[in-house]
Design an enzyme around this catalytic site. Structure first.
Site, mmCIF file in Angstrom:
data_model
loop_
_atom_site.group_PDB
_atom_site.id
_atom_site.type_symbol
_atom_site.label_atom_id
_atom_site.label_comp_id
_atom_site.label_asym_id
_atom_site.label_seq_id
_atom_site.Cartn_x
_atom_site.Cartn_y
_atom_site.Cartn_z
ATOM 1 N N GLY A 12 0.799 -1.222 0.000
ATOM 2 C CA GLY A 12 0.000 0.000 0.000
ATOM 3 C C GLY A 12 0.827 1.266 0.000
ATOM 4 O O GLY A 12 0.438 2.274 0.597
ATOM 5 N N SER A 14 1.591 3.313 -2.458
ATOM 6 C CA SER A 14 1.393 4.248 -3.572
ATOM 7 C C SER A 14 0.966 5.636 -3.093
ATOM 8 O O SER A 14 1.031 6.605 -3.844
ATOM 9 C CB SER A 14 0.362 3.702 -4.558
ATOM 10 O OG SER A 14 -0.864 3.431 -3.904
ATOM 11 N N ARG A 15 0.549 5.737 -1.826
ATOM 12 C CA ARG A 15 0.094 7.025 -1.291
ATOM 13 C C ARG A 15 0.078 6.946 0.235
ATOM 14 O O ARG A 15 0.339 5.910 0.831
ATOM 15 C CB ARG A 15 -1.313 7.372 -1.804
ATOM 16 C CG ARG A 15 -2.390 6.366 -1.384
ATOM 17 C CD ARG A 15 -3.768 6.743 -1.902
ATOM 18 N NE ARG A 15 -3.847 6.639 -3.353
ATOM 19 C CZ ARG A 15 -4.187 5.531 -4.007
ATOM 20 N NH1 ARG A 15 -4.484 4.428 -3.339
ATOM 21 N NH2 ARG A 15 -4.238 5.504 -5.313
ATOM 22 N N ILE A 17 0.294 6.922 4.225
ATOM 23 C CA ILE A 17 1.278 6.516 5.221
ATOM 24 C C ILE A 17 2.354 5.629 4.601
ATOM 25 O O ILE A 17 3.545 5.794 4.883
ATOM 26 C CB ILE A 17 0.580 5.788 6.391
ATOM 27 C CG1 ILE A 17 -0.317 6.773 7.157
ATOM 28 C CG2 ILE A 17 1.612 5.164 7.332
ATOM 29 C CD1 ILE A 17 -1.273 6.106 8.132
ATOM 30 N N GLY A 18 1.960 4.703 3.747
ATOM 31 C CA GLY A 18 2.939 3.817 3.117
ATOM 32 C C GLY A 18 3.965 4.576 2.315
ATOM 33 O O GLY A 18 5.171 4.285 2.384
ATOM 34 N N LYS A 37 -2.033 -1.913 -5.506
ATOM 35 C CA LYS A 37 -2.916 -2.169 -6.647
ATOM 36 C C LYS A 37 -2.988 -1.005 -7.630
ATOM 37 O O LYS A 37 -3.389 -1.194 -8.774
ATOM 38 C CB LYS A 37 -4.337 -2.470 -6.154
ATOM 39 C CG LYS A 37 -4.485 -3.791 -5.424
ATOM 40 C CD LYS A 37 -5.955 -4.183 -5.278
ATOM 41 C CE LYS A 37 -6.749 -3.133 -4.550
ATOM 42 N NZ LYS A 37 -8.177 -3.478 -4.461
ATOM 43 N N TYR A 163 -14.873 -4.055 11.470
ATOM 44 C CA TYR A 163 -13.599 -3.370 11.261
ATOM 45 C C TYR A 163 -12.609 -3.690 12.376
ATOM 46 O O TYR A 163 -11.437 -3.991 12.114
ATOM 47 C CB TYR A 163 -13.811 -1.854 11.171
ATOM 48 C CG TYR A 163 -12.522 -1.068 11.156
ATOM 49 C CD1 TYR A 163 -11.569 -1.276 10.160
ATOM 50 C CD2 TYR A 163 -12.238 -0.126 12.153
ATOM 51 C CE1 TYR A 163 -10.375 -0.563 10.146
ATOM 52 C CE2 TYR A 163 -11.050 0.583 12.145
ATOM 53 C CZ TYR A 163 -10.116 0.364 11.145
ATOM 54 O OH TYR A 163 -8.933 1.058 11.145
#
Length: 293
Positions: A12, A14-15, A17-18, A37, A163
């Protein structure tokens, strides 16, 4: 401390926190595998694996962008194989990818339930399992998970049991791995005291005013960076709240992380009490005691 030439597999990334974690590690000259993804631009979400790769290389690191759905075993195996072929190994895995839908039982479509449990629990386990043979060969191997302490108070389950149970699956993995790999591979979890200004949280809050009471992803990036530099043989099995940990490391300026400095901050889910995770001096949180969770 340095992560120069270390290879870090981040889900994850791509944007949000990651990506912030990736950029922080890249400043040392780390190799970053962006497993996510987002191969093409999304109309409501900024960033792709390709724009993330550009940002990482601009920060001083080397990047490998790999399109990967962490729910798919073959996808993950291929991503790990590409990482090892490209960089020669894997020194750390950061399980950042997560799905969020914090609503009551009757309002959770089973498709959403399956997504949360597939990404959060199963995805974290799957990615770590496939990286494990390479972590076992690394000099200072780390498993890092973006998940909360296992606080079992009913207040965290009642409002959004689907959740909560999905997120706690990630934490249960850390609890188990900390014991299973003790003395060999570090397994730790980090979690924010406050809401963090990301696209995912923006969709949940749907309130620009609330977003101004968040912190920037950089607080978790700095937390992750310091954890990944700890000796794996000694520093493991920890569930860390970002600012409590950073304060213990000598950080005192937390205004640098605020979206709006001087504003009382919006507390996050799952943060334990002061006795377990004391708030650093000068940090002020919004009073939500009069609201239901």
């Amino acid at each position: 401390m340095s992560l120069k030439d270390k290879t870090i597999f981040i889900t994850g990334a791509s944007r949000g926190i990651g990506l912030a974690i990736a950029e922080r590690c890249a400043r040392d000259g780390a190799n970053i595998v962006i497993a996510a993804k987002s191969d093409v631009a999304h109309p409501r979400l900024e960033g792709t694996i390709h724009t993330a790769a550009e940002a990482i290389e601009k920060a001083g690191g080397k990047a490998l962008a790999v399109k990967c759905d962490i729910r798919d075993e073959a996808n993950v195996e291929d991503a790990v194989a590409q990482a090892v072929e490209h960089f020669g190994g894997i020194d750390a895995v950061v399980n950042n990818a997560s799905a969020i839908f914090p609503v009551g039982t009757k309002d959770v479509p089973m498709k959403r339930y399956d997504l949360m449990h597939g990404v959060n629990g199963r995805g974290t386990f799957l990615v770590t399992q496939k990286c494990l043979p390479h972590l076992e060969k690394a000099e200072n191997p780390h498993i890092l998970v973006l998940s909360p302490p296992l606080d079992m108070r009913p207040m965290w389950f009642g409002p959004h049991v689907a959740y909560t149970s999905a997120k706690y699956q990630m934490s249960l993995c850390v609890l188990g791995w900390g014991e299973e790999f003790k003395g060999k591979i570090a397994a730790n979890a980090i979690w924010p005291r406050t809401a963090v200004a990301t696209a995912a949280i923006s969709n949940v809050l749907a309130d620009d005013a609330a977003m101004k009471q968040c912190r920037k992803p950089e607080i978790l990036a700095d937390t992750a960076y310091r954890v990944l530099n700890k000796p794996a043989a000694d520093f493991t099995g920890n569930f860390l709240i970002d600012d409590t940990f950073l304060y213990s490391e000598g950080v005192t300026d937390f205004e640098q992380y605020a979206v709006t400095p001087g504003t009382d901050l919006l507390p996050d889910f799952f943060v334990p009490g002061e006795e377990d995770a004391p708030t650093p001096p000068g940090v002020k949180l919004m009073d939500l005691s009069g609201l239901s969770h």
